[in-house]
Design an enzyme around this catalytic site. Structure first.
Site, short mmCIF file in Angstrom:
data_model
loop_
_atom_site.label_atom_id
_atom_site.label_comp_id
_atom_site.label_asym_id
_atom_site.label_seq_id
_atom_site.Cartn_x
_atom_site.Cartn_y
_atom_site.Cartn_z
N LYS A 41 0.87 -1.19 0.00
CA LYS A 41 0.00 0.00 0.00
C LYS A 41 0.91 1.23 0.00
CE LYS A 41 -4.02 -1.88 2.37
NZ LYS A 41 -4.96 -1.73 3.48
N SER A 128 -10.31 5.29 6.61
CA SER A 128 -9.18 6.21 6.39
C SER A 128 -9.20 6.71 4.95
CB SER A 128 -7.86 5.50 6.67
OG SER A 128 -7.81 5.02 7.98
P1 ADP Z 1 -6.26 -2.46 6.92
O1 ADP Z 1 -5.35 -1.89 5.88
O2 ADP Z 1 -5.71 -3.60 7.70
O3 ADP Z 1 -7.67 -2.70 6.47
P2 ADP Z 1 -7.30 -0.22 8.36
O4 ADP Z 1 -6.53 0.78 9.13
O5 ADP Z 1 -8.04 0.25 7.16
O6 ADP Z 1 -6.28 -1.33 8.01
O7 ADP Z 1 -8.30 -0.99 9.31
C1 ADP Z 1 -7.86 -1.73 10.40
C2 ADP Z 1 -9.05 -2.44 11.02
O8 ADP Z 1 -9.96 -1.48 11.52
C3 ADP Z 1 -9.86 -3.31 10.06
O9 ADP Z 1 -10.35 -4.42 10.77
C4 ADP Z 1 -11.00 -2.42 9.66
O10 ADP Z 1 -12.14 -3.19 9.28
C5 ADP Z 1 -11.24 -1.70 10.97
N1 ADP Z 1 -11.90 -0.40 10.76
C6 ADP Z 1 -11.51 0.63 10.00
N2 ADP Z 1 -12.39 1.65 10.06
C7 ADP Z 1 -13.37 1.24 10.90
C8 ADP Z 1 -14.60 1.81 11.35
N3 ADP Z 1 -15.02 3.01 10.94
N4 ADP Z 1 -15.33 1.10 12.22
C9 ADP Z 1 -14.93 -0.14 12.61
N5 ADP Z 1 -13.82 -0.74 12.21
C10 ADP Z 1 -13.04 -0.07 11.36
#
Ligand code: ADP
Length: 166
Positions: A41, A128
């Protein structure tokens, strides 16, 4: 001592992530928010920046630590003596990938359980990626991220992000 790892990119940490952290802290003695160094990424924030933003956002929670890791998550979990991995499930769209990941991790190490929590309904649309997209278009993300993350985004995008209308 029950330890859970909450892994992710956290690029940057949002209020949705923090909702998951709080739920994890209620269930486990120790929560390690582990920021992944993921070369495939292209993150907006560096690994050090992402970890610092998470650390600042969770410093009021005594049992929450932050760290970063690369390589296999299950190996990292063993090194940190964790019993479980926690992930957030926002919608059906998250399910397939998360299900696959959880089963692969179980295949690699049966001793580590993956658990899922659902965020507060107001965060189910939050990611994000969406936060960065709104910033790129000059929108206001203050309702979605802590204040210090908003400031970091402003610095990164190099212009003041305007307040939302209406
Ligand atoms: P990744 O690249 O591993 O998906 P993220 O930072 O996008 O990393 O997400 C990490 C974890 O947090 C994942 O399990 C994702 O589903 C969860 N997550 C991200 N945003 C939210 C949210 N708004 N509510 C609940 N869980 C979230």
């Amino acid at each position: 001592m029950r330890t859970v790892i909450y892994p992710g990119s956290f690029d940057p940490v949002t209020n949705g992530h923090l909702d998951v952290v709080q739920r994890a802290a209620r269930l486990f003695d120790r929560v390690i928010v582990a920021v992944a160094e993921n070369d495939s990424k292209q993150p907006l924030f560096t690994l050090a920046e992402r970890q610092k933003l998470v650390a600042q956002a969770t410093r009021h929670l005594a049992t929450v630590q932050t760290d970063c890791f690369k390589g296999l998550l299950v190996d990292y979990a063993v090194r940190r003596k964790a019993n479980a991995i926690i992930r957030g499930l926002r919608a059906v769209s998250d399910f397939e990938f998360e299900f696959q990941l959880a089963l692969i991790n179980r295949r690699m190490n049966e001793a580590i359980e993956t658990i899922f929590v659902m965020p507060k309904d107001t965060y189910t649309f939050l990611s994000s990626r969406i936060v960065k997209e709104i910033c790129r278009l000059g929108g206001d993300v203050r309702a979605f991220v802590p204040a210090h993350v908003h400031h970091a985004l402003q610095r990164k995008f190099g212009f003041p992000l305007r307040a939302a209308k209406g």
